[in-house]
Design a protein around this motif. Structure first.
Motif, PDB file in Angstrom:
ATOM      1  N   MET A 102      11.494  26.593  40.660  1.00  0.00           N
ATOM      2  CA  MET A 102      11.666  26.358  42.111  1.00  0.00           C
ATOM      3  C   MET A 102      10.946  27.450  42.893  1.00  0.00           C
ATOM      4  O   MET A 102      11.084  28.625  42.560  1.00  0.00           O
ATOM      5  CB  MET A 102      13.156  26.345  42.448  1.00  0.00           C
ATOM      6  N   PHE A 113      17.729  19.064  51.213  1.00  0.00           N
ATOM      7  CA  PHE A 113      17.505  20.194  50.321  1.00  0.00           C
ATOM      8  C   PHE A 113      18.830  20.819  49.885  1.00  0.00           C
ATOM      9  O   PHE A 113      18.994  21.260  48.734  1.00  0.00           O
ATOM     10  CB  PHE A 113      16.624  21.217  51.018  1.00  0.00           C
ATOM     11  N   SER A 118      15.999  16.660  47.756  1.00  0.00           N
ATOM     12  CA  SER A 118      14.596  16.916  48.077  1.00  0.00           C
ATOM     13  C   SER A 118      14.293  18.364  47.758  1.00  0.00           C
ATOM     14  O   SER A 118      15.201  19.190  47.565  1.00  0.00           O
ATOM     15  CB  SER A 118      14.302  16.621  49.545  1.00  0.00           C
ATOM     16  N   THR A 119      13.018  18.685  47.735  1.00  0.00           N
ATOM     17  CA  THR A 119      12.573  20.036  47.397  1.00  0.00           C
ATOM     18  C   THR A 119      12.383  20.861  48.670  1.00  0.00           C
ATOM     19  O   THR A 119      12.429  20.336  49.788  1.00  0.00           O
ATOM     20  CB  THR A 119      11.245  19.978  46.629  1.00  0.00           C
ATOM     21  N   ILE A 120      12.163  22.157  48.446  1.00  0.00           N
ATOM     22  CA  ILE A 120      11.918  23.051  49.569  1.00  0.00           C
ATOM     23  C   ILE A 120      10.611  22.698  50.284  1.00  0.00           C
ATOM     24  O   ILE A 120      10.390  23.041  51.444  1.00  0.00           O
ATOM     25  CB  ILE A 120      11.884  24.514  49.065  1.00  0.00           C
ATOM     26  N   THR A 121       9.728  21.964  49.577  1.00  0.00           N
ATOM     27  CA  THR A 121       8.437  21.580  50.176  1.00  0.00           C
ATOM     28  C   THR A 121       8.640  20.732  51.420  1.00  0.00           C
ATOM     29  O   THR A 121       7.936  20.896  52.422  1.00  0.00           O
ATOM     30  CB  THR A 121       7.597  20.814  49.151  1.00  0.00           C
ATOM     31  N   ASP A 122       9.610  19.791  51.377  1.00  0.00           N
ATOM     32  CA  ASP A 122       9.867  18.950  52.538  1.00  0.00           C
ATOM     33  C   ASP A 122      10.286  19.785  53.744  1.00  0.00           C
ATOM     34  O   ASP A 122       9.830  19.553  54.882  1.00  0.00           O
ATOM     35  CB  ASP A 122      10.955  17.923  52.213  1.00  0.00           C
TER      36      ASP A 122
END
Length: 473
Positions: free
Chosen positions: A1, A202, A207-211
């Motif tokens: 991550m 998140f 969802s990932t931190i990218t979103d």
């Protein structure tokens, strides 16, 4: 991550997530606080220039009326017109009679030896008048004076049309800037909601931190766009204020739905024909050619004779005699006659003057041709610009509906997991950008219609009424 230390055991991942999310939130709050300080600057500047009273929304006709009494360029054209009227009357003096009165009084002390000295006085009054009978140069000057009046009228008409276009352009520039700011604020609200949704997803692990970071980047970009839109609105508002001579001007927006009428007549050649007959620029060039022709006539008049009717009446009163007589006397003399003058030789000045004026006449003729071509090209450009604007409005209306549908589809896809966050953000940007372009295109069509009439020379203040009727009450 991303952001997780390599040495962190898997059992501590759950403990790391809240800490990392808190850090992200603190960074977001710091950015928002910094941007909020920048957003205060345009507002403070606007408040600094505003009057202590709250302004009422004003229509396009109201602001044009105000600009007529304030705009320096228009006031200059009006003063020039008034001066040209007086100058035309001055030129008439060359063909009208002229009269004058001359009065003199002298006292003479005369001593002729061996006779004693004596003093006598003389009082003289002379009334004279003349009437030009044949002076070709004077009549040419008189015709030039009348042409100067036509030239001033064309210049005043051009100034009026230019003021109409400038006020309309500034008016709709403010509305376009206001719309852009409104759409940017709406986009900021939508992106903020998407950012909050990405953070919630998140937190729950869907969802990932990218979103979140993509939504944060988009939000920061919208904040920058909002600052630019606020500054653009402030600058456009100040320009409109300066043009109409008022402070805190608030234009009335267009009411929905906006009705854009097609160009009538729908033939560009008819517009070009109108421009060749009525455009003030062509009229000025045509007057300049007529003045040049009259100047050539004046040059040819340098070879021609002149004939004037002249008359005078003199009364001479001698006190105590005169140089040749003793005792009081009075002499009255009246005369009337003709003065004829024929130039014979002036060092070739008349011949060279004729060559000069013929060349200037050719220049004025070329300037007229250039003006006609430029106006014809400008009229065609304005005509096709309006036609293209109408087509763009139709296309952008379809694009707005399609962008709205695309946004709703991406939002639904994001909720069910078949779309990612950046898809929704891009759809939001596309929708609000399309809305801003559509609003700007409508304003461009309205101003373009006025510019087309200006190019054709038919623009008047009455052409503002159809636009004024479409403004919100």
């Amino acid at each position: 991550m991303p952001g997780l230390p390599n040495s962190t055991p898997r059992s501590h991942v759950i403990d790391f997530l809240p800490t990392h999310l808190t850090s992200l939130r603190n960074t977001t709050m710091t950015r928002q606080s910094r941007f909020a300080n920048f957003r205060l600057l345009p507002l403070m500047l606007a408040l600094g220039t505003a009057l202590p009273f709250s302004a009422q929304a004003q229509s396009l006709v109201d602001l044009y009326t105000a600009a007529q009494g304030f705009d320096a360029a228009y006031q200059s054209a009006k003063s020039q017109f008034d001066a040209s009227v007086a100058k035309a009357d001055q030129a008439k003096a060359a063909i009208l009679p002229a009269a004058g009165l001359a009065i003199s009084a002298t006292n003479t002390n005369q001593e002729v030896l061996p006779t004693p000295a004596r003093s006598y006085g003389t009082q003289t009054a002379t009334l004279s008048a003349s009437q030009p009978l044949y002076r070709p140069a004077n009549w040419a000057s008189y015709e030039q004076g009348k042409k100067s009046l036509d030239l001033a009228q064309a210049q005043l008409t051009q100034a009026e049309q230019d003021l109409i276009v400038r006020v309309s352009q500034a008016y709709f520039d403010v509305l376009a800037a206001s719309d852009s700011l409104t759409f940017v604020k709406s986009q900021k609200t939508a992106v903020a909601e998407q950012l909050a949704s990405a953070k919630r997803n998140f937190e729950v692990g869907t969802s990932t931190i990218t979103d979140s970071r993509e939504a944060q980047a988009k939000y920061d970009l919208v904040i920058a766009q909002e600052l630019a839109a606020e500054n653009d609105l402030l600058v456009k508002s100040l320009a409109l204020n300066q043009l109409v001579g008022q402070q805190n001007v608030k234009p009335k927006p267009l009411k929905a739905p906006v009705v854009l009428t097609p160009v009538v007549p729908a033939d560009v050649n008819q517009w070009v024909d109108q421009s060749q007959a009525k455009n003030p620029g062509i009229q000025q060039a045509d007057v300049a050619l007529e003045v040049a022709r009259l100047e050539t006539q004046k040059a040819y008049a340098g070879h021609k004779p002149t004939l004037d009717l002249v008359g005078s009446y003199s009364a001479v009163n001698n006190s105590n005699g005169s140089s040749s007589s003793v005792g009081d006397s009075r002499v009255n003399v009246g005369s009337i006659g003709l003065n004829f003058n024929l130039p014979l030789f002036a060092g070739f000045s008349a011949q060279n003057r004729i060559k000069e004026t013929i060349s200037l006449e050719d220049k004025a003729r070329s300037d007229l041709d250039a003006a006609k071509r430029a106006v014809a090209q400008g009229t065609r450009t304005a005509y096709f610009g309006v036609q293209s604007g109408l087509a763009q409005v139709s296309a952008l209306q379809a694009a707005e509906a399609s962008s709205q549908s695309a946004l709703e589809a991406n939002q639904l896809g994001y909720q069910v997991g078949v779309r990612i966050n950046i898809d929704v953000l891009n759809s939001q940007s596309q929708l609000y950008d399309t809305k801003a372009k559509l609003a700007k295109a409508r304003y461009d069509v309205l101003v373009g219609g006025l510019k087309l009439r200006q190019a054709a020379g038919t623009l008047t203040a009455d052409d503002l009424q159809p636009i004024n009727s479409q403004l919100a009450p």
